[in-house]
Design a protein around this motif. Structure first.
Motif, PDB file in Angstrom:
ATOM      1  N   SER A  14      49.526  38.004  37.746  1.00 34.04           N
ATOM      2  CA  SER A  14      50.211  38.335  36.409  1.00 34.04           C
ATOM      3  C   SER A  14      50.075  39.703  36.197  1.00 34.04           C
ATOM      4  CB  SER A  14      49.584  37.679  35.394  1.00 34.04           C
ATOM      5  OG  SER A  14      49.733  37.934  34.115  1.00 34.04           O
ATOM      6  N   ASP A  15      50.781  40.275  35.484  1.00 35.51           N
ATOM      7  CA  ASP A  15      50.941  41.839  35.318  1.00 35.51           C
ATOM      8  C   ASP A  15      49.795  41.981  34.034  1.00 35.51           C
ATOM      9  OD1 ASP A  15      52.441  40.943  32.942  1.00 35.51           O
ATOM     10  OD2 ASP A  15      54.060  41.923  33.476  1.00 35.51           O
ATOM     11  N   MET A  16      49.445  40.937  33.378  1.00 31.09           N
ATOM     12  CA  MET A  16      48.583  41.048  32.423  1.00 31.09           C
ATOM     13  C   MET A  16      47.047  41.750  32.752  1.00 31.09           C
ATOM     14  SD  MET A  16      46.699  37.481  31.019  1.00 31.09           S
ATOM     15  CE  MET A  16      47.827  36.099  31.808  1.00 31.09           C
ATOM     16  N   LEU A  17      46.727  41.718  34.216  1.00 31.45           N
ATOM     17  CA  LEU A  17      45.364  42.046  34.603  1.00 31.45           C
ATOM     18  C   LEU A  17      45.417  43.490  34.696  1.00 31.45           C
ATOM     19  CD1 LEU A  17      45.201  39.024  35.046  1.00 31.45           C
ATOM     20  CD2 LEU A  17      44.171  39.406  37.224  1.00 31.45           C
ATOM     21  N   PHE A  18      46.406  44.135  35.359  1.00 35.65           N
ATOM     22  CA  PHE A  18      46.212  45.651  35.474  1.00 35.65           C
ATOM     23  C   PHE A  18      47.162  46.550  35.078  1.00 35.65           C
ATOM     24  CE2 PHE A  18      44.429  42.840  39.093  1.00 35.65           C
ATOM     25  CZ  PHE A  18      43.176  43.110  39.109  1.00 35.65           C
ATOM     26  N   ASP A  19      47.077  47.760  34.777  1.00 35.81           N
ATOM     27  CA  ASP A  19      48.280  48.467  34.360  1.00 35.81           C
ATOM     28  C   ASP A  19      48.985  48.816  35.903  1.00 35.81           C
ATOM     29  OD1 ASP A  19      47.947  48.716  31.790  1.00 35.81           O
ATOM     30  OD2 ASP A  19      46.408  50.385  31.903  1.00 35.81           O
ATOM     31  N   ASP A  20      48.317  49.126  36.765  1.00 32.81           N
ATOM     32  CA  ASP A  20      48.993  49.282  38.119  1.00 32.81           C
ATOM     33  C   ASP A  20      49.008  47.970  38.835  1.00 32.81           C
ATOM     34  OD1 ASP A  20      49.741  50.655  40.148  1.00 32.81           O
ATOM     35  OD2 ASP A  20      47.810  51.500  40.976  1.00 32.81           O
ATOM     36  N   TYR A  21      50.037  47.228  38.256  1.00 36.20           N
ATOM     37  CA  TYR A  21      49.931  45.866  38.740  1.00 36.20           C
ATOM     38  C   TYR A  21      51.178  45.849  39.976  1.00 36.20           C
ATOM     39  CZ  TYR A  21      54.393  45.844  36.486  1.00 36.20           C
ATOM     40  OH  TYR A  21      55.830  46.139  35.769  1.00 36.20           O
ATOM     41  N   LYS A  22      51.471  47.044  40.293  1.00 38.06           N
ATOM     42  CA  LYS A  22      52.205  46.816  41.397  1.00 38.06           C
ATOM     43  C   LYS A  22      51.621  47.308  42.921  1.00 38.06           C
ATOM     44  CE  LYS A  22      56.875  47.380  39.400  1.00 38.06           C
ATOM     45  NZ  LYS A  22      57.893  48.286  39.292  1.00 38.06           N
ATOM     46  N   SER A  23      50.255  47.863  42.781  1.00 35.16           N
ATOM     47  CA  SER A  23      49.189  48.036  43.873  1.00 35.16           C
ATOM     48  C   SER A  23      48.645  47.072  44.648  1.00 35.16           C
ATOM     49  CB  SER A  23      48.448  49.177  43.417  1.00 35.16           C
ATOM     50  OG  SER A  23      47.390  49.428  44.431  1.00 35.16           O
ATOM     51  N   LEU A  24      48.943  46.950  45.879  1.00 36.93           N
ATOM     52  CA  LEU A  24      48.212  45.861  46.709  1.00 36.93           C
ATOM     53  C   LEU A  24      46.734  45.655  46.494  1.00 36.93           C
ATOM     54  CD1 LEU A  24      49.025  43.530  48.685  1.00 36.93           C
ATOM     55  CD2 LEU A  24      48.664  44.962  50.396  1.00 36.93           C
ATOM     56  N   LYS A  25      46.209  46.941  46.095  1.00 35.48           N
ATOM     57  CA  LYS A  25      44.643  47.049  45.976  1.00 35.48           C
ATOM     58  C   LYS A  25      44.191  46.197  44.931  1.00 35.48           C
ATOM     59  CE  LYS A  25      44.774  52.220  46.758  1.00 35.48           C
ATOM     60  NZ  LYS A  25      43.845  52.192  48.014  1.00 35.48           N
ATOM     61  N   ASN A  26      44.696  45.780  43.931  1.00 33.59           N
ATOM     62  CA  ASN A  26      44.499  44.623  43.054  1.00 33.59           C
ATOM     63  C   ASN A  26      44.549  43.603  43.286  1.00 33.59           C
ATOM     64  OD1 ASN A  26      43.734  46.710  40.971  1.00 33.59           O
ATOM     65  ND2 ASN A  26      46.106  47.019  40.511  1.00 33.59           N
TER      66      ASN A  26
END
Ligand SMILES: [Zn+2]
Ligand SMILES: [Zn+2]
Length: 267
Positions: free
Chosen positions: A44-56
């Motif tokens: 979900s995009d609720m977890l990280f501001d940088d939610y497009k980065s594979l690192k997350n």
């Protein structure tokens, strides 16, 4: 009380508003007498501001390192993916990945959802943010749920009774039956008195009448909740819900359900 050997909707610290590790959940599952645990953190995009980065998403990408059986409990890797639009698309479907976790370039670019889903034993789909459903008709909401359920990787919709999005119960429940997929009954939905409890009960009643399987899960966000579904079971007992329609009644029945639905034929 019902026999329920599997908890197939649980969260770990990765979800950011959950508090236990995978090991703590596994230990709790064993203590609760479970034989199968599925760990299904939010995708979900609720977890990280940088939610497009594979690192997350390394957490999901490396679940292949988990033991299949841990402390006597079979462990499945899953995720709870957000339903992000009225077409029933799930989070990550439109996110291109151009860099690996260590910064190497992907050429051609890859797709975030494909990369994560390929590592999952199954996926559940839930409405979290409801912005895209605002002003939509009940018929449109119903189609949104059906399309999400038709996703070949999705086994069930998460907490459909408490998402607060009105839909035609029978249409979704009948489509689930055709797809050999269950409807989730979620213990967390019984933590608060209110309208959604009525919806959950109505859903269970119609599943029993139509013959659609249900999956009784905790949605545990702390290890002490794993495997404990007494509130949901009290409702099911009240309506004399048939044990044989509970897909997660045994480890074998849950794995068989995944196979028959075509979601996962390799387990
Ligand atoms: Zn959560
Ligand atoms: Zn959840």
């Amino acid at each position: 009380m019902y026999q329920i050997e599997c908890d197939t909707h649980t969260h770990t610290l990765y979800s950011r508003h959950a508090y236990s590790t995978i090991e703590e959940n596994i230990r709790a599952a064993g203590e609760a007498g479970l034989r199968l645990l599925a760990s299904t953190d939010h995708f979900s995009d609720m977890l990280f501001d940088d939610y497009k980065s594979l690192k997350n998403y390394q957490y999901f990408l490396c679940t292949g390192n988990w033991p299949r059986v841990w402390n006597g409990v079979t462990l499945l890797s899953g995720c709870e993916a957000d339903i992000v639009d009225m077409e029933g698309h799930l989070f990550g479907h439109d996110i291109a990945v151009t860099k690996s976790t260590i910064g190497d370039t992907y050429d051609p670019e890859r797709n975030l959802q494909e990369m994560v889903f390929s590592k999952m034993d199954f996926v559940s789909a839930s409405v979290q943010a409801k912005r895209h459903t605002e002003g939509q008709s009940v018929a449109a909401n119903t189609q949104m749920y059906i399309k999400a359920l038709e996703n070949p990787k999705v086994f069930f919709i998460g907490h459909i009774g408490r998402a607060g999005v009105p839909f035609e119960l029978d249409e979704v429940i009948k489509r689930a039956k055709e797809l050999n997929k269950p409807i989730e009954i979620n213990e967390h939905s019984f933590f608060w008195e209110g309208y959604h409890q009525t919806v959950c009960r109505d859903v269970a009643v119609r599943c029993a009448e139509i013959g659609t399987q249900i999956c009784v899960n905790t949605d545990a966000h702390m290890s002490i909740e794993v495997g404990k579904t007494s509130k949901a079971q009290a409702m099911l007992e009240e309506i004399s819900f048939p044990q044989e329609l509970i897909v997660n009644r045994t480890k074998d029945s849950f794995l068989e359900g995944l196979r028959i639905s075509g979601v996962n034929t390799k387990l």
